[in-house]
Design an enzyme around this catalytic site. Structure first.
Site, PDB file in Angstrom:
ATOM      1  N   ASN A  84       0.829  -1.199   0.000  1.00  9.94           N
ATOM      2  CA  ASN A  84       0.000   0.000   0.000  1.00  9.94           C
ATOM      3  C   ASN A  84       0.874   1.263   0.000  1.00  9.94           C
ATOM      4  O   ASN A  84       2.091   1.198   0.014  1.00  9.94           O
ATOM      5  CB  ASN A  84      -0.941  -0.037   1.210  1.00  9.94           C
ATOM      6  CG  ASN A  84      -2.272   0.612   0.932  1.00  9.94           C
ATOM      7  OD1 ASN A  84      -2.351   1.651   0.276  1.00  9.94           O
ATOM      8  ND2 ASN A  84      -3.339   0.006   1.439  1.00  9.94           N
ATOM      9  N   HIS A 114      22.834  -0.108  13.764  1.00  7.17           N
ATOM     10  CA  HIS A 114      24.076   0.476  14.266  1.00  7.17           C
ATOM     11  C   HIS A 114      24.459  -0.229  15.558  1.00  7.17           C
ATOM     12  O   HIS A 114      23.597  -0.645  16.326  1.00  7.17           O
ATOM     13  CB  HIS A 114      23.897   1.977  14.505  1.00  7.17           C
ATOM     14  CG  HIS A 114      23.465   2.700  13.270  1.00  7.17           C
ATOM     15  ND1 HIS A 114      24.361   3.132  12.328  1.00  7.17           N
ATOM     16  CD2 HIS A 114      22.236   3.031  12.804  1.00  7.17           C
ATOM     17  CE1 HIS A 114      23.703   3.706  11.330  1.00  7.17           C
ATOM     18  NE2 HIS A 114      22.410   3.658  11.596  1.00  7.17           N
ATOM     19  N   GLY A 141      -1.338  -1.393   8.750  1.00  5.60           N
ATOM     20  CA  GLY A 141      -0.735  -0.082   8.557  1.00  5.60           C
ATOM     21  C   GLY A 141       0.181   0.380   9.673  1.00  5.60           C
ATOM     22  O   GLY A 141       0.019   0.015  10.833  1.00  5.60           O
ATOM     23  N   SER A 159      -1.918  -3.127  13.382  1.00  2.80           N
ATOM     24  CA  SER A 159      -1.550  -1.740  13.080  1.00  2.80           C
ATOM     25  C   SER A 159      -0.675  -1.128  14.161  1.00  2.80           C
ATOM     26  O   SER A 159      -0.898  -1.336  15.347  1.00  2.80           O
ATOM     27  CB  SER A 159      -2.806  -0.882  12.945  1.00  2.80           C
ATOM     28  OG  SER A 159      -3.567  -1.295  11.857  1.00  2.80           O
ATOM     29  N   THR A 164      10.271  -6.265  16.833  1.00  8.10           N
ATOM     30  CA  THR A 164      11.688  -6.271  17.204  1.00  8.10           C
ATOM     31  C   THR A 164      12.281  -7.672  17.230  1.00  8.10           C
ATOM     32  O   THR A 164      13.492  -7.818  17.251  1.00  8.10           O
ATOM     33  CB  THR A 164      11.889  -5.626  18.588  1.00  8.10           C
ATOM     34  OG1 THR A 164      11.140  -6.366  19.555  1.00  8.10           O
ATOM     35  CG2 THR A 164      11.431  -4.179  18.588  1.00  8.10           C
ATOM     36  N   LYS A 165      11.412  -8.698  17.262  1.00 12.83           N
ATOM     37  CA  LYS A 165      11.853 -10.096  17.298  1.00 12.83           C
ATOM     38  C   LYS A 165      10.979 -10.905  16.351  1.00 12.83           C
ATOM     39  O   LYS A 165       9.863 -10.518  16.028  1.00 12.83           O
ATOM     40  CB  LYS A 165      11.730 -10.657  18.712  1.00 12.83           C
ATOM     41  CG  LYS A 165      12.662  -9.966  19.687  1.00 12.83           C
ATOM     42  CD  LYS A 165      12.568 -10.568  21.065  1.00 12.83           C
ATOM     43  CE  LYS A 165      13.541  -9.806  21.965  1.00 12.83           C
ATOM     44  NZ  LYS A 165      13.453 -10.215  23.325  1.00 12.83           N
TER      45      LYS A 165
END
Length: 179
Positions: A84, A114, A141, A159, A164-165
């Site tokens: 989208n 980083h 979204g 949404s 993170t995992k």
């Protein structure tokens, strides 16, 4: 023999940005995206020739502009994928989407990262980890997907989630962090 920057990136190792060949690839992607994003969304069809040139693999993918990525050549789409409006794929390392993947508006997928160690980070070194989204996944979204994540087959990501995992197959996961 020293590894190339591209090999170091592929292997998730620290590297120093600024490789001339990678800069050339990034400029090529930006030129293609400039043309793609300038088109009226109603005129963008499936299997745009310019998208086939941009991506490593692009099955039957439908992308609504604006779309942005870093290189494009590190992105692979399976068949029948939909992306989208207003998505960003930072594809320093590989981003692999399986078949029947639906991506909502304003989804960001990041492979670049980083170092946590301050001295290493200050030295300018970076690294990148691949992202894999398996078959039949729906990403709603405004989701952010971080480096090194795999989202299992048939999963739905709610949404606004920050992934993170890795998320297992056939679950509904949401939140910050997504679980």
């Amino acid at each position: 023999m020293d590894k190339s920057v591209k090999d170091r990136i592929r292997d998730g190792e620290l590297f120093r940005p600024g490789d001339p060949e990678m800069h050339k690839d990034m400029c090529n992607a930006r030129n293609i995206l400039y043309e793609f994003n300038a088109r009226n969304a109603l005129n963008v069809g499936r299997n745009e020739p310019m998208l086939k040139e941009l991506f490593k693999e692009s099955g039957d993918v439908h992308i609504l502009p604006p779309f942005n990525c870093e290189y494009g050549k590190n992105i692979s789409f399976g068949h029948t994928c939909f992306v989208n409006f207003d998505c960003i794929f930072l594809d320093l390392n590989t981003i692999t989407l399986g078949h029947n993947v639906m991506i909502g508006p304003r989804v960001s997928i990041y492979t670049a990262s980083h170092p946590i160690d301050l001295d290493v980070r200050k030295s300018g070194l970076e690294y990148a980890l691949p992202v894999t989204i398996e078959n039949d996944v729906w990403i709603a979204g405004s989701v952010t997907i971080n480096p090194g994540v795999t989202i299992g087959e048939g999963t739905i990501i709610g949404s606004g989630s920050v992934v993170t995992k890795s998320i297992p197959p056939r679950v509904i996961a949401a939140g910050n962090p997504c679980k």
